[in-house]
Scaffold this motif. Structure first.
Motif, short mmCIF file in Angstrom:
data_model
loop_
_atom_site.label_atom_id
_atom_site.label_comp_id
_atom_site.label_asym_id
_atom_site.label_seq_id
_atom_site.Cartn_x
_atom_site.Cartn_y
_atom_site.Cartn_z
N LEU A 1 2.54 -3.13 -9.67
CA LEU A 1 3.44 -3.16 -8.49
C LEU A 1 4.24 -5.01 -8.42
O LEU A 1 4.69 -5.09 -8.02
N SER A 2 2.44 -5.01 -8.56
CA SER A 2 2.07 -6.94 -8.43
C SER A 2 3.32 -7.37 -9.23
O SER A 2 4.57 -8.26 -8.64
N LYS A 3 3.36 -6.60 -10.61
CA LYS A 3 4.99 -7.82 -11.54
C LYS A 3 6.12 -6.94 -10.95
O LYS A 3 7.19 -7.92 -11.01
N MET A 4 5.85 -6.12 -10.17
CA MET A 4 7.40 -5.94 -9.86
C MET A 4 8.22 -6.34 -9.18
O MET A 4 9.20 -7.27 -9.07
N LEU A 5 7.16 -6.66 -8.04
CA LEU A 5 7.48 -7.16 -6.76
C LEU A 5 8.01 -9.02 -6.95
O LEU A 5 8.77 -9.61 -6.45
N HIS A 6 6.86 -9.20 -7.66
CA HIS A 6 7.00 -11.07 -8.29
C HIS A 6 8.37 -11.50 -9.02
O HIS A 6 9.21 -12.00 -8.45
N GLU A 7 9.07 -10.00 -9.91
CA GLU A 7 9.87 -10.46 -10.35
C GLU A 7 11.05 -10.36 -9.37
O GLU A 7 12.00 -10.66 -9.50
N LYS B 1 0.69 -1.12 -0.08
CA LYS B 1 0.38 0.32 0.16
C LYS B 1 0.85 1.29 -0.12
O LYS B 1 0.51 2.34 -0.26
N ASP B 2 2.34 1.49 0.90
CA ASP B 2 3.45 2.68 0.82
C ASP B 2 3.49 2.79 -0.40
O ASP B 2 3.67 3.72 -1.07
N ILE B 3 4.48 1.63 -1.51
CA ILE B 3 4.63 1.74 -2.59
C ILE B 3 3.48 1.84 -4.21
O ILE B 3 3.27 2.75 -4.37
N LEU B 4 1.96 1.99 -3.88
CA LEU B 4 1.14 2.43 -4.17
C LEU B 4 0.32 3.55 -3.89
O LEU B 4 0.18 3.90 -5.00
N GLU B 5 0.72 3.77 -2.79
CA GLU B 5 0.90 5.33 -2.69
C GLU B 5 1.07 7.01 -3.60
O GLU B 5 0.54 7.73 -3.91
N VAL B 6 2.73 5.85 -3.04
CA VAL B 6 3.78 6.72 -4.20
C VAL B 6 3.41 6.57 -6.01
O VAL B 6 3.80 8.36 -5.96
N LEU B 7 3.20 5.86 -6.42
CA LEU B 7 3.04 5.22 -7.76
C LEU B 7 1.52 6.04 -7.68
O LEU B 7 1.92 6.99 -8.51
N SER C 1 -3.57 10.70 -12.58
CA SER C 1 -4.85 9.54 -13.75
C SER C 1 -4.33 9.63 -15.14
O SER C 1 -5.42 8.72 -15.75
N PHE C 2 -2.88 9.23 -15.44
CA PHE C 2 -2.71 8.19 -15.99
C PHE C 2 -2.94 6.57 -16.42
O PHE C 2 -2.65 6.11 -17.33
N MET C 3 -3.18 6.42 -15.14
CA MET C 3 -3.47 4.70 -14.46
C MET C 3 -4.52 4.60 -13.50
O MET C 3 -4.60 5.32 -13.15
N SER C 4 -4.82 3.61 -13.86
CA SER C 4 -6.03 3.23 -12.87
C SER C 4 -5.63 2.12 -11.72
O SER C 4 -4.14 1.89 -12.17
N ASP C 5 -6.12 2.57 -11.12
CA ASP C 5 -5.91 1.42 -9.77
C ASP C 5 -5.57 0.58 -9.87
O ASP C 5 -4.21 -0.04 -9.72
N LYS C 6 -5.84 -0.03 -10.67
CA LYS C 6 -5.59 -1.56 -11.27
C LYS C 6 -4.66 -1.73 -12.37
O LYS C 6 -4.07 -3.09 -12.13
N GLN C 7 -4.33 -0.82 -13.08
CA GLN C 7 -2.99 -1.05 -13.73
C GLN C 7 -2.07 -0.29 -12.41
O GLN C 7 -0.75 -1.80 -12.87
N ARG C 8 -2.01 0.11 -11.95
CA ARG C 8 -1.06 0.15 -10.53
C ARG C 8 -0.78 -1.13 -9.98
O ARG C 8 0.37 -1.18 -9.81
N GLU C 9 -1.93 -1.37 -9.78
CA GLU C 9 -1.58 -2.60 -8.72
C GLU C 9 -0.32 -3.65 -9.58
O GLU C 9 -0.14 -4.27 -9.34
#
Length: 190
Positions: free
Chosen positions: A152-158, A129-135, A141-149
């Protein structure tokens, strides 16, 4: 060097250069000193949050409110040290590990600058949630919440983490080293 209206000696320049891990040339330090003096409108020897906000690029930065907590009250030496974390010459490890001193509080902060931007609740851990807030602050408005998630999920998974992980400084470093994130500022030389 304590008063912004004084001039820099060669010793001062070398001391500031060493304090900032030699990431700025002497000419860049002199340029930064002139900019510092312009910002320190009252000649107090430090820059207040209001003075930082007078820089349009800083005031418009979506992370400015997070950064203000770290820069309010910096003297010249610590101002240069803070900026060195954003130098193109700094390695990713230096960018993450570089220490900022919060002069206004009178205490040295033991958490690195970049980490502190993400650790808004100051608990020493960075959660999804911390990283998501910064993102969210950065992307607007260039990204939806779903796109951000998803990003971020992909970056963490990698990097071997999940959205449930709470990242320590070492974990945070590992995630950022696997990304193509750029954190740089160029110092104009007069």
């Amino acid at each position: 060097m304590g008063n912004a209206s004084s001039t820099l000696t060669q010793y001062d320049i070398e001391e500031v250069q060493e304090h900032s891990d030699n990431l700025f040339s002497q000419q860049e330090i002199v340029s930064l000193y002139h900019r510092f003096c312009q910002l320190d409108r009252n000649g107090k020897g430090f820059i207040s949050a209001d003075e930082f906000l007078s820089v349009p690029e800083f005031a418009l930065n979506p992370l400015s409110q997070r950064l203000l907590k770290m820069v309010d009250g910096l003297n010249f030496k610590d101002f240069v040290a803070f900026l060195s974390a954003f130098s193109a010459k700094a390695s990713m490890q230096q960018k993450i590990e570089f220490q900022a001193i919060l002069v206004a509080s009178g205490l040295a902060s033991m958490r690195p600058i970049i980490f502190k931007v993400y650790d808004s609740d100051c608990n020493g851990k960075v959660a999804f949630k911390d990283i998501l807030e910064v993102l969210r602050d950065l992307s607007g408005s260039f990204m939806s919440d779903k796109q951000r998630e998803q990003v971020l999920s992909k970056m963490l998974h990698e990097a071997g983490y999940t959205t449930e992980s709470s990242l320590s400084l070492d974990d945070f470093y590992k995630v950022l080293c696997n990304s193509t994130l750029k954190m740089e500022v160029e110092v104009p030389v007069d």
